[in-house]
Design a protein around this motif. Sequence first.
Motif, PDB file in Angstrom:
ATOM      1  N   GLY A 199      25.895  20.537 -54.355  1.00 15.49           N
ATOM      2  CA  GLY A 199      26.863  21.039 -53.395  1.00 15.49           C
ATOM      3  C   GLY A 199      28.124  20.198 -53.353  1.00 15.49           C
ATOM      4  O   GLY A 199      28.734  19.908 -54.387  1.00 15.49           O
ATOM      5  N   LEU A 200      28.519  19.781 -52.152  1.00 15.84           N
ATOM      6  CA  LEU A 200      29.720  18.978 -51.948  1.00 15.84           C
ATOM      7  C   LEU A 200      29.354  17.521 -51.744  1.00 15.84           C
ATOM      8  O   LEU A 200      28.527  17.198 -50.879  1.00 15.84           O
ATOM      9  N   PHE A 230      26.402  17.725 -49.037  1.00 16.10           N
ATOM     10  CA  PHE A 230      26.107  18.951 -48.306  1.00 16.10           C
ATOM     11  C   PHE A 230      25.691  20.022 -49.304  1.00 16.10           C
ATOM     12  O   PHE A 230      26.481  20.405 -50.185  1.00 16.10           O
ATOM     13  N   ASP A 231      24.461  20.492 -49.165  1.00 13.24           N
ATOM     14  CA  ASP A 231      23.910  21.511 -50.049  1.00 13.24           C
ATOM     15  C   ASP A 231      24.544  22.857 -49.709  1.00 13.24           C
ATOM     16  O   ASP A 231      24.285  23.421 -48.639  1.00 13.24           O
ATOM     17  N   MET A 232      25.357  23.354 -50.629  1.00 16.41           N
ATOM     18  CA  MET A 232      26.057  24.613 -50.383  1.00 16.41           C
ATOM     19  C   MET A 232      25.346  25.820 -50.996  1.00 16.41           C
ATOM     20  O   MET A 232      25.893  26.928 -51.009  1.00 16.41           O
ATOM     21  N   GLY A 255      21.583  24.926 -48.105  1.00 11.86           N
ATOM     22  CA  GLY A 255      21.725  24.147 -46.887  1.00 11.86           C
ATOM     23  C   GLY A 255      22.345  24.934 -45.746  1.00 11.86           C
ATOM     24  O   GLY A 255      22.592  26.136 -45.842  1.00 11.86           O
ATOM     25  N   ASP A 256      22.629  24.215 -44.668  1.00  8.60           N
ATOM     26  CA  ASP A 256      23.202  24.808 -43.458  1.00  8.60           C
ATOM     27  C   ASP A 256      24.659  24.350 -43.354  1.00  8.60           C
ATOM     28  O   ASP A 256      24.929  23.157 -43.236  1.00  8.60           O
ATOM     29  N   VAL A 257      25.598  25.278 -43.376  1.00  4.12           N
ATOM     30  CA  VAL A 257      27.015  24.925 -43.354  1.00  4.12           C
ATOM     31  C   VAL A 257      27.413  24.274 -42.039  1.00  4.12           C
ATOM     32  O   VAL A 257      28.445  23.600 -41.957  1.00  4.12           O
ATOM     33  N   SER A 258      26.609  24.452 -40.998  1.00  4.73           N
ATOM     34  CA  SER A 258      26.954  23.847 -39.708  1.00  4.73           C
ATOM     35  C   SER A 258      27.018  22.324 -39.808  1.00  4.73           C
ATOM     36  O   SER A 258      27.785  21.684 -39.084  1.00  4.73           O
ATOM     37  N   LYS A 280      27.636  28.670 -49.560  1.00  7.39           N
ATOM     38  CA  LYS A 280      27.467  28.611 -48.109  1.00  7.39           C
ATOM     39  C   LYS A 280      28.773  28.392 -47.343  1.00  7.39           C
ATOM     40  O   LYS A 280      28.767  28.376 -46.102  1.00  7.39           O
ATOM     41  N   LEU A 281      29.887  28.223 -48.049  1.00  2.46           N
ATOM     42  CA  LEU A 281      31.155  28.029 -47.347  1.00  2.46           C
ATOM     43  C   LEU A 281      31.505  29.283 -46.562  1.00  2.46           C
ATOM     44  O   LEU A 281      31.410  30.399 -47.065  1.00  2.46           O
ATOM     45  N   ASN A 282      31.937  29.101 -45.311  1.00  3.09           N
ATOM     46  CA  ASN A 282      32.387  30.230 -44.501  1.00  3.09           C
ATOM     47  C   ASN A 282      33.887  30.076 -44.219  1.00  3.09           C
ATOM     48  O   ASN A 282      34.530  29.139 -44.706  1.00  3.09           O
ATOM     49  N   ASP A 283      34.438  30.982 -43.450  1.00  3.40           N
ATOM     50  CA  ASP A 283      35.882  30.963 -43.201  1.00  3.40           C
ATOM     51  C   ASP A 283      36.332  29.672 -42.524  1.00  3.40           C
ATOM     52  O   ASP A 283      37.379  29.113 -42.871  1.00  3.40           O
TER      53      ASP A 283
END
Length: 231
Positions: free
Chosen positions: A104-105, A123-125, A128-131, A157-160
């Motif tokens: 991820g990142l 961060f596992d994208m 994982g959990d984007v929160s 998993k990236l959101n807006d």
Amino acid sequence: MRLTGPLRGVVVLLLLVGFTWLLASALFGGESSLSVRNIFTGTREEPTQSEMRPRRYKCGLSAPCPPKHLAFRLVSGAANVIGPKICLEDKMLVSSVKNNVGRGLNIALVNGVTGELLETRTFDMWAGDVSHLLKFLRPLHEGTLVFVASFDDAATKLNDESRRLFEELGSTAVKELAFRDSWVFVGAKGIENKSPFEQRMKNSKSSNKYEGWPESLEMDGCIPMRPSLQG
């Protein structure tokens, strides 16, 4: 003009002393012995190994950074096999050797005034959990430098909101970042313009270097340090 007897003696004495010194240096060594021997033998002095070896600068840069700048190098992961690297001022902040990389990142936070490492996180994208990423990015302090290197998949998993937060740090590529794209980026909290330190390699079957993944990205440069607000 002819030299008088006493003056001629002084000149001869000086010549003898100089010749004796040169001969002694050639016979017994010293810093100038090689060049002196070359005078008598007519041979060229070969450069030493240290002279032939290219000079190395911080993080492997080809030239030194100006004063009040931080030298850095980012390398994204290669496929899902070789982990990313983040180097700052010749110190490896993130690498497989340090056992602090992940899918991820991969992010390192640095104090923009002092260059001090604040924190590293992954961060596992993919699963994982984007929160967790949002909680990490929201409270960043003004002037914090953010170094990012992708590994495997950094986008699913990236959101807006997470994309917007990276845009506020100076990213232009995160808006289009997609599944298994390679990405390296350096941004800062409170940056006024877009960051000049960003690269993205699109995941494409027609151009991928590895099966299912694009090639790894490598980026280096010099980042100006932020002036202290305390003057």
